[in-house]
Design an enzyme around this catalytic site. Sequence first.
Site, mmCIF file in Angstrom:
data_model
loop_
_atom_site.group_PDB
_atom_site.id
_atom_site.type_symbol
_atom_site.label_atom_id
_atom_site.label_comp_id
_atom_site.label_asym_id
_atom_site.label_seq_id
_atom_site.Cartn_x
_atom_site.Cartn_y
_atom_site.Cartn_z
ATOM 1 C CB CYS A 1 -19.794 -2.098 -18.152
ATOM 2 S SG CYS A 1 -19.815 -1.896 -16.357
ATOM 3 C CB CYS A 52 -15.383 1.807 -14.272
ATOM 4 S SG CYS A 52 -16.464 3.228 -14.006
ATOM 5 C CE1 TYR A 109 -7.059 2.805 -1.053
ATOM 6 C CE2 TYR A 109 -4.703 3.074 -0.648
ATOM 7 C CZ TYR A 109 -5.755 2.349 -1.172
ATOM 8 O OH TYR A 109 -5.520 1.161 -1.794
ATOM 9 C CB CYS A 140 -20.421 2.107 -20.898
ATOM 10 S SG CYS A 140 -19.837 3.458 -19.849
ATOM 11 C CD GLU A 187 -2.904 -0.805 -0.255
ATOM 12 O OE1 GLU A 187 -2.949 0.333 -0.775
ATOM 13 O OE2 GLU A 187 -3.455 -1.788 -0.751
ATOM 14 C CG ASP A 244 -8.724 4.080 -5.011
ATOM 15 O OD1 ASP A 244 -9.913 3.704 -5.047
ATOM 16 O OD2 ASP A 244 -7.894 3.745 -5.868
#
Length: 301
Positions: A199, A189, A118, A196, A35, A136
């Site tokens: 999706c 996305c 986050y 799309c 992270e 995020d």
Amino acid sequence: MSMIGARILAWYKSNGRLMLPWRVVRNPYATLVSEFMLQQTQVDRVTPKFDAFMKAYPDIFALARAGRGDIIRQWVGLGYNSRAVRLHAVAQRITSDFAGRIPEDEATLRSLPGIGPYTARAIMAFGYNHTVCATDTNIARIIHRLFFGLEIPPKVKWATVDARAQELVPSGKAHDFNGALMDFGSTICTARKPACKGCPLAGDCIAAPIDHGLLQEARKDIAGKNKPRIPFEQSARFARGRIVDRLRALPAGSSISLLDLQADIEPVLHPVLRGDILGIVEALQDDGLIRVDDRKTVALV
DNA sequence: AAGCCGGGGAC
DNA sequence: GTCCCAGGCTT
């Protein structure tokens, strides 16, 4: 579980990047390291560095007792070198205050350097599978599109998006759910070119189908208001990077005189930066990245 | 709220 | 050339 939660998990099972090294290892320490590396840094750049780092520092104790300069060397190629300094400080705090056990509550995590809203939740979700969403920019974009429409310009505040995200996390499946949303955001996305068509969530999404030209125009309006940026090669960041790289090239434990450093660095700097070297060196020292001793020799901390 | 902190890749 | 990226800290 919500319909959307189920769909996104199903998508993840067959389309997720399940083999990312920090997902394979899957423990809180690996999560902590990954992270920090992933803050503002793409997956493809972190992947090759992660394994070497984990081999050099297999656990939090090894990281805590390592020399900070060696850690900064391991950090080469990742950028934002202060993250390496903070990660080292975190490891030392965790070994000294928590017996090496990585905290799993948000408040304690947030009290550690380099861990913000986050990263705290990312450690909780990926490291401990606690039912939280590590919202995020990626996840925020998806949630905004799904429930509030196209994110440019923003229709609601970040806090509203985040609250909606928390509601969506299927109980006991935070690890996969967060990973799923992130993979989804980086492949389907996306910020620039959302796919799309095809999706699996298009039927649930306020924003879909997003018209590519419309998105581009909306983005342009935002960009028009952006302040002009100086070229990267003329920025202090660039000079900082060259200085740290020069010090990385030194044998571990050795140093270089400030004068020699200046002489080595100046030729690769844009003229506008050449008068700033001493000030930049001082800033790097304040950041804990380098050390200038009383005899004017410089090294990684 | 805005600026700073790296640098590579997508477009 | 501009924007984007598993953000956080300082002013």
